[in-house]
Write a protein that holds these residues in place. Structure first.
Motif, short mmCIF file in Angstrom:
data_model
loop_
_atom_site.label_atom_id
_atom_site.label_comp_id
_atom_site.label_asym_id
_atom_site.label_seq_id
_atom_site.Cartn_x
_atom_site.Cartn_y
_atom_site.Cartn_z
N ALA A 54 81.40 74.13 25.72
CA ALA A 54 81.60 72.79 26.30
C ALA A 54 82.29 71.88 25.29
CB ALA A 54 80.27 72.20 26.73
N ASP A 55 83.15 71.02 25.81
CA ASP A 55 83.91 70.08 24.99
C ASP A 55 82.99 69.15 24.21
OD1 ASP A 55 86.52 68.71 24.37
OD2 ASP A 55 85.45 67.06 25.38
N ALA A 56 83.27 68.97 22.92
CA ALA A 56 82.44 68.14 22.05
C ALA A 56 82.37 66.70 22.54
CB ALA A 56 82.96 68.20 20.62
N ALA A 57 83.48 66.17 23.06
CA ALA A 57 83.48 64.80 23.56
C ALA A 57 82.56 64.66 24.77
CB ALA A 57 84.90 64.37 23.92
N LEU A 58 82.54 65.67 25.63
CA LEU A 58 81.65 65.66 26.79
C LEU A 58 80.20 65.72 26.34
CD1 LEU A 58 81.10 65.79 29.84
CD2 LEU A 58 81.41 68.27 29.68
N LEU A 59 79.91 66.55 25.37
CA LEU A 59 78.53 66.63 24.85
C LEU A 59 78.10 65.30 24.25
CD1 LEU A 59 78.65 70.16 23.15
CD2 LEU A 59 77.75 69.55 25.42
N ALA A 60 78.99 64.66 23.53
CA ALA A 60 78.66 63.36 22.94
C ALA A 60 78.44 62.30 24.03
CB ALA A 60 79.77 62.91 21.99
N GLN A 61 79.25 62.35 25.08
CA GLN A 61 79.15 61.38 26.17
C GLN A 61 77.84 61.54 26.93
OE1 GLN A 61 82.40 61.63 29.00
NE2 GLN A 61 81.17 60.77 30.63
N THR A 62 77.44 62.77 27.17
CA THR A 62 76.27 63.03 28.02
C THR A 62 74.97 63.17 27.24
OG1 THR A 62 76.66 65.41 27.90
CG2 THR A 62 77.65 64.21 29.76
N GLY A 63 75.07 63.50 25.98
CA GLY A 63 73.87 63.78 25.18
C GLY A 63 73.35 65.19 25.37
N TRP A 64 74.11 66.02 26.08
CA TRP A 64 73.72 67.41 26.29
C TRP A 64 73.98 68.21 25.02
CZ3 TRP A 64 77.18 67.92 31.22
CH2 TRP A 64 76.62 67.19 32.27
N ALA A 65 73.30 69.32 24.91
CA ALA A 65 73.52 70.27 23.82
C ALA A 65 73.80 71.63 24.43
CB ALA A 65 72.29 70.34 22.92
N PRO A 66 74.58 72.46 23.75
CA PRO A 66 74.79 73.81 24.27
C PRO A 66 73.45 74.51 24.48
CG PRO A 66 76.33 73.36 22.51
CD PRO A 66 75.35 72.21 22.53
N GLY A 67 73.33 75.18 25.62
CA GLY A 67 72.09 75.86 25.96
C GLY A 67 71.11 75.03 26.76
N ALA A 68 71.34 73.72 26.82
CA ALA A 68 70.45 72.84 27.59
C ALA A 68 70.60 73.13 29.07
CB ALA A 68 70.77 71.38 27.30
N ARG A 69 69.51 72.94 29.82
CA ARG A 69 69.55 73.07 31.28
C ARG A 69 69.66 71.67 31.86
NH1 ARG A 69 70.41 78.02 33.02
NH2 ARG A 69 70.05 77.25 35.11
N VAL A 70 70.60 71.49 32.78
CA VAL A 70 70.85 70.20 33.40
C VAL A 70 70.55 70.33 34.89
CG1 VAL A 70 72.60 68.44 33.87
CG2 VAL A 70 72.62 69.67 31.69
N GLU A 71 69.86 69.34 35.43
CA GLU A 71 69.50 69.34 36.85
C GLU A 71 70.56 68.63 37.68
OE1 GLU A 71 65.58 67.83 37.58
OE2 GLU A 71 64.76 68.93 35.88
N VAL A 72 70.78 69.15 38.88
CA VAL A 72 71.69 68.57 39.86
C VAL A 72 70.93 68.53 41.18
CG1 VAL A 72 73.90 68.80 41.06
CG2 VAL A 72 73.69 69.58 38.69
N SER A 73 71.01 67.41 41.87
CA SER A 73 70.27 67.29 43.14
C SER A 73 70.88 68.17 44.22
CB SER A 73 70.25 65.84 43.62
OG SER A 73 71.52 65.48 44.14
#
Length: 86
Positions: A54-73
């Motif tokens: 994943a793009d580093a700028a996107l990770l910085a924007q979202t606060g996500w980290a590689p390997g994290a699980r993200v929920e979607v409704s």
């Protein structure tokens, strides 16, 4: 669920819910996994794992980290309204 890049309307709905652009969503090339209700009969949401690529700028924007699980409704993914028979 297979990798989700298809329907532009649903991709836009997912991106909006996540607070990212549609292009950023597509760049994630995420594989959505259904989250089932306790009885296992109803999809109540989806998750995806953030890729190590994943793009580093996107990770910085979202606060996500590689390997994290993200929920979607479920409503963002299955944006078609339920049909009710009269």
């Amino acid at each position: 669920m297979e990798n989700y890049f298809g329907d532009a309307q649903q991709g836009a709905a997912i991106a909006e819910e996540l607070g990212i652009s549609h292009q950023q969503w597509e760049s994630l090339r995420a594989e959505l996994d259904p989250v089932l209700s306790a009885d296992g009969n109803t999809v109540i949401g989806y998750t995806f794992e953030v890729s190590a690529a994943a793009d580093a700028a996107l990770l910085a924007q979202t606060g996500w980290a590689p390997g994290a699980r993200v929920e979607v409704s479920v409503t963002a993914v299955d944006s078609e309204p339920d049909k009710v028979d009269d």
